[in-house]
Design a protein around this motif. Structure first.
Motif, PDB file in Angstrom:
ATOM      1  N   GLU A 102     -21.559 -36.915 -19.958  1.00  0.00           N
ATOM      2  CA  GLU A 102     -20.197 -36.467 -20.250  1.00  0.00           C
ATOM      3  C   GLU A 102     -19.642 -37.093 -21.535  1.00  0.00           C
ATOM      4  O   GLU A 102     -18.451 -37.419 -21.630  1.00  0.00           O
ATOM      5  N   GLY A 103     -20.510 -37.293 -22.504  1.00  0.00           N
ATOM      6  CA  GLY A 103     -20.075 -37.788 -23.791  1.00  0.00           C
ATOM      7  C   GLY A 103     -19.856 -39.276 -23.890  1.00  0.00           C
ATOM      8  O   GLY A 103     -19.437 -39.781 -24.942  1.00  0.00           O
ATOM      9  N   GLY A 104     -20.139 -40.025 -22.830  1.00  0.00           N
ATOM     10  CA  GLY A 104     -19.958 -41.479 -22.862  1.00  0.00           C
ATOM     11  C   GLY A 104     -21.196 -42.207 -22.365  1.00  0.00           C
ATOM     12  O   GLY A 104     -22.064 -41.626 -21.707  1.00  0.00           O
ATOM     13  N   GLN A 105     -21.275 -43.490 -22.691  1.00  0.00           N
ATOM     14  CA  GLN A 105     -22.422 -44.282 -22.265  1.00  0.00           C
ATOM     15  C   GLN A 105     -22.232 -44.752 -20.837  1.00  0.00           C
ATOM     16  O   GLN A 105     -21.165 -45.268 -20.465  1.00  0.00           O
ATOM     17  N   VAL A 106     -23.290 -44.593 -20.019  1.00  0.00           N
ATOM     18  CA  VAL A 106     -23.228 -44.961 -18.596  1.00  0.00           C
ATOM     19  C   VAL A 106     -24.345 -45.936 -18.227  1.00  0.00           C
ATOM     20  O   VAL A 106     -24.678 -46.089 -17.051  1.00  0.00           O
ATOM     21  N   GLY A 107     -24.901 -46.606 -19.222  1.00  0.00           N
ATOM     22  CA  GLY A 107     -25.948 -47.577 -18.957  1.00  0.00           C
ATOM     23  C   GLY A 107     -26.934 -47.656 -20.089  1.00  0.00           C
ATOM     24  O   GLY A 107     -26.678 -47.180 -21.209  1.00  0.00           O
ATOM     25  N   GLN A 108     -28.085 -48.251 -19.799  1.00  0.00           N
ATOM     26  CA  GLN A 108     -29.137 -48.351 -20.806  1.00  0.00           C
ATOM     27  C   GLN A 108     -30.480 -48.569 -20.122  1.00  0.00           C
ATOM     28  O   GLN A 108     -30.557 -49.021 -18.984  1.00  0.00           O
ATOM     29  N   VAL A 109     -31.534 -48.234 -20.849  1.00  0.00           N
ATOM     30  CA  VAL A 109     -32.915 -48.484 -20.432  1.00  0.00           C
ATOM     31  C   VAL A 109     -33.508 -49.505 -21.381  1.00  0.00           C
ATOM     32  O   VAL A 109     -33.386 -49.365 -22.600  1.00  0.00           O
ATOM     33  N   ALA A 110     -34.124 -50.542 -20.835  1.00  0.00           N
ATOM     34  CA  ALA A 110     -34.760 -51.557 -21.673  1.00  0.00           C
ATOM     35  C   ALA A 110     -36.268 -51.628 -21.470  1.00  0.00           C
ATOM     36  O   ALA A 110     -36.957 -52.292 -22.235  1.00  0.00           O
ATOM     37  N   SER A 111     -36.782 -50.940 -20.436  1.00  0.00           N
ATOM     38  CA  SER A 111     -38.224 -50.923 -20.176  1.00  0.00           C
ATOM     39  C   SER A 111     -38.625 -49.511 -19.768  1.00  0.00           C
ATOM     40  O   SER A 111     -38.059 -48.962 -18.811  1.00  0.00           O
ATOM     41  N   ALA A 112     -39.592 -48.933 -20.476  1.00  0.00           N
ATOM     42  CA  ALA A 112     -40.068 -47.589 -20.156  1.00  0.00           C
ATOM     43  C   ALA A 112     -41.494 -47.436 -20.667  1.00  0.00           C
ATOM     44  O   ALA A 112     -41.846 -47.955 -21.729  1.00  0.00           O
ATOM     45  N   VAL A 113     -42.310 -46.714 -19.890  1.00  0.00           N
ATOM     46  CA  VAL A 113     -43.706 -46.534 -20.262  1.00  0.00           C
ATOM     47  C   VAL A 113     -44.273 -45.357 -19.462  1.00  0.00           C
ATOM     48  O   VAL A 113     -43.777 -45.037 -18.381  1.00  0.00           O
ATOM     49  N   PHE A 114     -45.309 -44.727 -19.992  1.00  0.00           N
ATOM     50  CA  PHE A 114     -45.976 -43.666 -19.242  1.00  0.00           C
ATOM     51  C   PHE A 114     -46.917 -44.279 -18.218  1.00  0.00           C
ATOM     52  O   PHE A 114     -47.693 -45.189 -18.531  1.00  0.00           O
ATOM     53  N   SER A 115     -46.839 -43.789 -16.981  1.00  0.00           N
ATOM     54  CA  SER A 115     -47.705 -44.252 -15.896  1.00  0.00           C
ATOM     55  C   SER A 115     -48.831 -43.252 -15.685  1.00  0.00           C
ATOM     56  O   SER A 115     -48.585 -42.146 -15.181  1.00  0.00           O
ATOM     57  N   PRO A 116     -50.064 -43.600 -16.034  1.00  0.00           N
ATOM     58  CA  PRO A 116     -51.181 -42.678 -15.788  1.00  0.00           C
ATOM     59  C   PRO A 116     -51.367 -42.372 -14.303  1.00  0.00           C
ATOM     60  O   PRO A 116     -51.729 -41.247 -13.944  1.00  0.00           O
ATOM     61  N   GLU A 117     -51.119 -43.339 -13.444  1.00  0.00           N
ATOM     62  CA  GLU A 117     -51.323 -43.128 -12.011  1.00  0.00           C
ATOM     63  C   GLU A 117     -50.336 -42.120 -11.439  1.00  0.00           C
ATOM     64  O   GLU A 117     -50.701 -41.239 -10.653  1.00  0.00           O
ATOM     65  N   PHE A 118     -49.071 -42.209 -11.830  1.00  0.00           N
ATOM     66  CA  PHE A 118     -48.044 -41.343 -11.258  1.00  0.00           C
ATOM     67  C   PHE A 118     -47.731 -40.135 -12.141  1.00  0.00           C
ATOM     68  O   PHE A 118     -47.011 -39.228 -11.723  1.00  0.00           O
ATOM     69  N   GLY A 119     -48.242 -40.136 -13.371  1.00  0.00           N
ATOM     70  CA  GLY A 119     -48.107 -38.974 -14.227  1.00  0.00           C
ATOM     71  C   GLY A 119     -46.718 -38.729 -14.768  1.00  0.00           C
ATOM     72  O   GLY A 119     -46.390 -37.592 -15.148  1.00  0.00           O
ATOM     73  N   VAL A 120     -45.890 -39.769 -14.824  1.00  0.00           N
ATOM     74  CA  VAL A 120     -44.521 -39.639 -15.335  1.00  0.00           C
ATOM     75  C   VAL A 120     -44.194 -40.861 -16.187  1.00  0.00           C
ATOM     76  O   VAL A 120     -44.884 -41.895 -16.120  1.00  0.00           O
ATOM     77  N   ASN A 121     -43.103 -40.751 -16.957  1.00  0.00           N
ATOM     78  CA  ASN A 121     -42.583 -41.909 -17.684  1.00  0.00           C
ATOM     79  C   ASN A 121     -41.688 -42.707 -16.741  1.00  0.00           C
ATOM     80  O   ASN A 121     -40.629 -42.229 -16.322  1.00  0.00           O
ATOM     81  N   VAL A 122     -42.126 -43.903 -16.373  1.00  0.00           N
ATOM     82  CA  VAL A 122     -41.354 -44.750 -15.466  1.00  0.00           C
ATOM     83  C   VAL A 122     -40.469 -45.675 -16.289  1.00  0.00           C
ATOM     84  O   VAL A 122     -40.839 -46.095 -17.386  1.00  0.00           O
ATOM     85  N   ALA A 123     -39.288 -45.976 -15.760  1.00  0.00           N
ATOM     86  CA  ALA A 123     -38.340 -46.775 -16.532  1.00  0.00           C
ATOM     87  C   ALA A 123     -37.469 -47.602 -15.605  1.00  0.00           C
ATOM     88  O   ALA A 123     -37.275 -47.260 -14.427  1.00  0.00           O
ATOM     89  N   ILE A 124     -36.944 -48.699 -16.161  1.00  0.00           N
ATOM     90  CA  ILE A 124     -35.969 -49.548 -15.482  1.00  0.00           C
ATOM     91  C   ILE A 124     -34.675 -49.470 -16.275  1.00  0.00           C
ATOM     92  O   ILE A 124     -34.665 -49.748 -17.479  1.00  0.00           O
ATOM     93  N   GLY A 125     -33.592 -49.092 -15.613  1.00  0.00           N
ATOM     94  CA  GLY A 125     -32.316 -48.955 -16.296  1.00  0.00           C
ATOM     95  C   GLY A 125     -31.220 -49.753 -15.621  1.00  0.00           C
ATOM     96  O   GLY A 125     -31.267 -50.007 -14.417  1.00  0.00           O
ATOM     97  N   MET A 126     -30.230 -50.145 -16.409  1.00  0.00           N
ATOM     98  CA  MET A 126     -28.991 -50.727 -15.896  1.00  0.00           C
ATOM     99  C   MET A 126     -27.962 -49.602 -15.944  1.00  0.00           C
ATOM    100  O   MET A 126     -27.558 -49.171 -17.025  1.00  0.00           O
ATOM    101  N   VAL A 127     -27.558 -49.102 -14.762  1.00  0.00           N
ATOM    102  CA  VAL A 127     -26.799 -47.857 -14.672  1.00  0.00           C
ATOM    103  C   VAL A 127     -25.435 -48.114 -14.032  1.00  0.00           C
ATOM    104  O   VAL A 127     -25.330 -48.825 -13.029  1.00  0.00           O
ATOM    105  N   ASP A 128     -24.401 -47.498 -14.598  1.00  0.00           N
ATOM    106  CA  ASP A 128     -23.052 -47.616 -14.050  1.00  0.00           C
ATOM    107  C   ASP A 128     -22.982 -47.026 -12.640  1.00  0.00           C
ATOM    108  O   ASP A 128     -23.698 -46.069 -12.311  1.00  0.00           O
ATOM    109  N   ARG A 129     -22.084 -47.583 -11.822  1.00  0.00           N
ATOM    110  CA  ARG A 129     -21.925 -47.138 -10.443  1.00  0.00           C
ATOM    111  C   ARG A 129     -21.697 -45.618 -10.353  1.00  0.00           C
ATOM    112  O   ARG A 129     -22.181 -44.952  -9.431  1.00  0.00           O
ATOM    113  N   SER A 130     -20.960 -45.073 -11.321  1.00  0.00           N
ATOM    114  CA  SER A 130     -20.628 -43.648 -11.297  1.00  0.00           C
ATOM    115  C   SER A 130     -21.839 -42.743 -11.414  1.00  0.00           C
ATOM    116  O   SER A 130     -21.783 -41.554 -11.060  1.00  0.00           O
ATOM    117  N   HIS A 131     -22.954 -43.275 -11.906  1.00  0.00           N
ATOM    118  CA  HIS A 131     -24.123 -42.437 -12.173  1.00  0.00           C
ATOM    119  C   HIS A 131     -25.416 -43.018 -11.591  1.00  0.00           C
ATOM    120  O   HIS A 131     -26.497 -42.565 -11.963  1.00  0.00           O
TER     121      HIS A 131
END
Length: 364
Positions: free
Chosen positions: A309-338
């Protein structure tokens, strides 16, 4: 390719000859020491870790020794964790906060005696903080860095390898407990712990001269188990939701924001308790969450803003492609609203905007 320039400020470890002989391909600097980052490749190292057994040089997990009549008093001031519950053979994960409740470090504490602790610290000069408090309050305690270098043995075959070197008793060590086990003419603290979800141990090698004899013994006993040198693996640890201090969480974050509220149970007046009172009662305004990022991504070398909605609601500081799960996995610090599972947000990566979705749980 840029390389790390050797200097006296960046220390090698008691296991460095073995790490070099096993073909280390990359290093970072952690607590003023060399820490391997990969051997064959991050992807190949992760696949091997999940099937076999690896020996990790994690000497960079330096020990801050707190010893003396006021050791327990200082420990109670440093962390929100209830230290009175800690048993004689136990390891404790102990978040440490400042006067505002911000995370300063997240060491693992080892209780050697009622007046003697080791704190196995994340990256940062934590000993200076502990020393400053001890000096300011005139506590009867010594703060030092002992000659102790952790060596981790991780993977599903870790029990078998460790039993060959230390005896069958090692199999009886419970999670986050330790035993003192004999090696040659000495003994080491051996704990069932480590920075992976594949199972294993950390050996606290007291005395640098024992480093390579132990390294060689593990490799000699583990060849038929497909033992390899390894290191903390970015793919496996993100899949597992293992947080990296200085990346996923920093001083601007509280333990409650990092999902560590269960470790904030001390009845004592520890540093930062008043500042954490509101979050203890009402919860944090933001918190660590797993995410899947769509599309192709490159290395995550800086914080990626999460937008909605046009505003920042958190951030990701760790992300990588997982060959085992076939997706980009990530750790984020996310606002309660989202932070609810299924919430879609935009990620402003170094490589362009990507869509991401908050997940219910981590992959391991």
């Amino acid at each position: 390719m840029a390389v790390i320039t050797p200097s006296r400020r960046v220390r090698k470890t008691p296991f460095s000859p073995g790490v070099e002989a096993e073909g280390v391909s990359g290093y970072t600097v952690y607590n003023h020491m060399l820490l391997p980052t990969f051997f064959e490749s991050v992807e190949a190292d992760a696949a091997h870790l999940k099937q076999h057994v690896q020996v990790w040089d994690v000497s960079c997990e330096r020990q801050v020794q707190i010893k003396g009549p006021d050791a327990l008093r200082l420990m109670k001031m440093l962390s929100p964790r209830d230290m009175d519950r800690m048993q004689a053979d136990q390891c404790y994960y102990v978040p440490v906060v400042d006067q505002n409740g911000g995370m300063l470090n997240d060491p693992v504490a080892i209780k050697l005696a009622d007046d003697h602790y080791w704190l196995s610290v994340a990256d940062g000069d934590f000993w200076q903080f502990a020393l400053g408090i001890a000096v300011a309050l005139n506590l009867d305690v010594q703060i030092a860095e002992p000659d102790v270098s952790p060596l981790a043995v991780q993977g599903p075959k870790a029990d078998d390898l460790m039993a060959r070197v230390f005896g069958e008793e090692v199999r009886n060590i419970k999670f986050f407990r330790y035993k003192r086990l004999a090696f040659e003419d000495t003994e080491f603290v051996v704990a069932r712990s480590g920075w992976s979800k594949q199972g294993g141990f950390e050996i606290y090698v007291e005395g640098s001269d024992y480093g390579m004899p132990l390294w060689n013994a593990l490799f000699a006993q583990g060849r038929d188990l497909h033992v390899r040198a390894g290191c903390p693996n970015n793919i496996e640890r993100i899949e597992s939701g293992l947080l990296s201090f200085g990346s996923d969480m920093r001083r601007e974050n509280t333990p409650y924001e990092c999902g560590l509220g269960r470790f904030c149970n001390s009845p004592e007046d520890y540093i930062g308790k008043t500042a954490l009172a509101d979050q203890a009662e009402n919860g944090p305004p933001r918190q660590i969450r797993p995410l899947v990022i769509e599309g192709e991504i490159g290395p995550c070398t800086e914080a990626w803003p999460l937008m909605a909605e046009g505003g920042q609601v958190g951030q990701v500081a760790s992300a990588v492609f997982s060959p085992e799960f076939g997706v980009n996995v990530a750790i984020g610090m996310v606002d309660r609203s989202h932070w609810g599972p299924g919430t879609r947000v935009e990620v402003l990566t170094e490589h362009g905007m990507r869509w991401a979705e908050v997940q219910e749980k981590f992959w391991r």
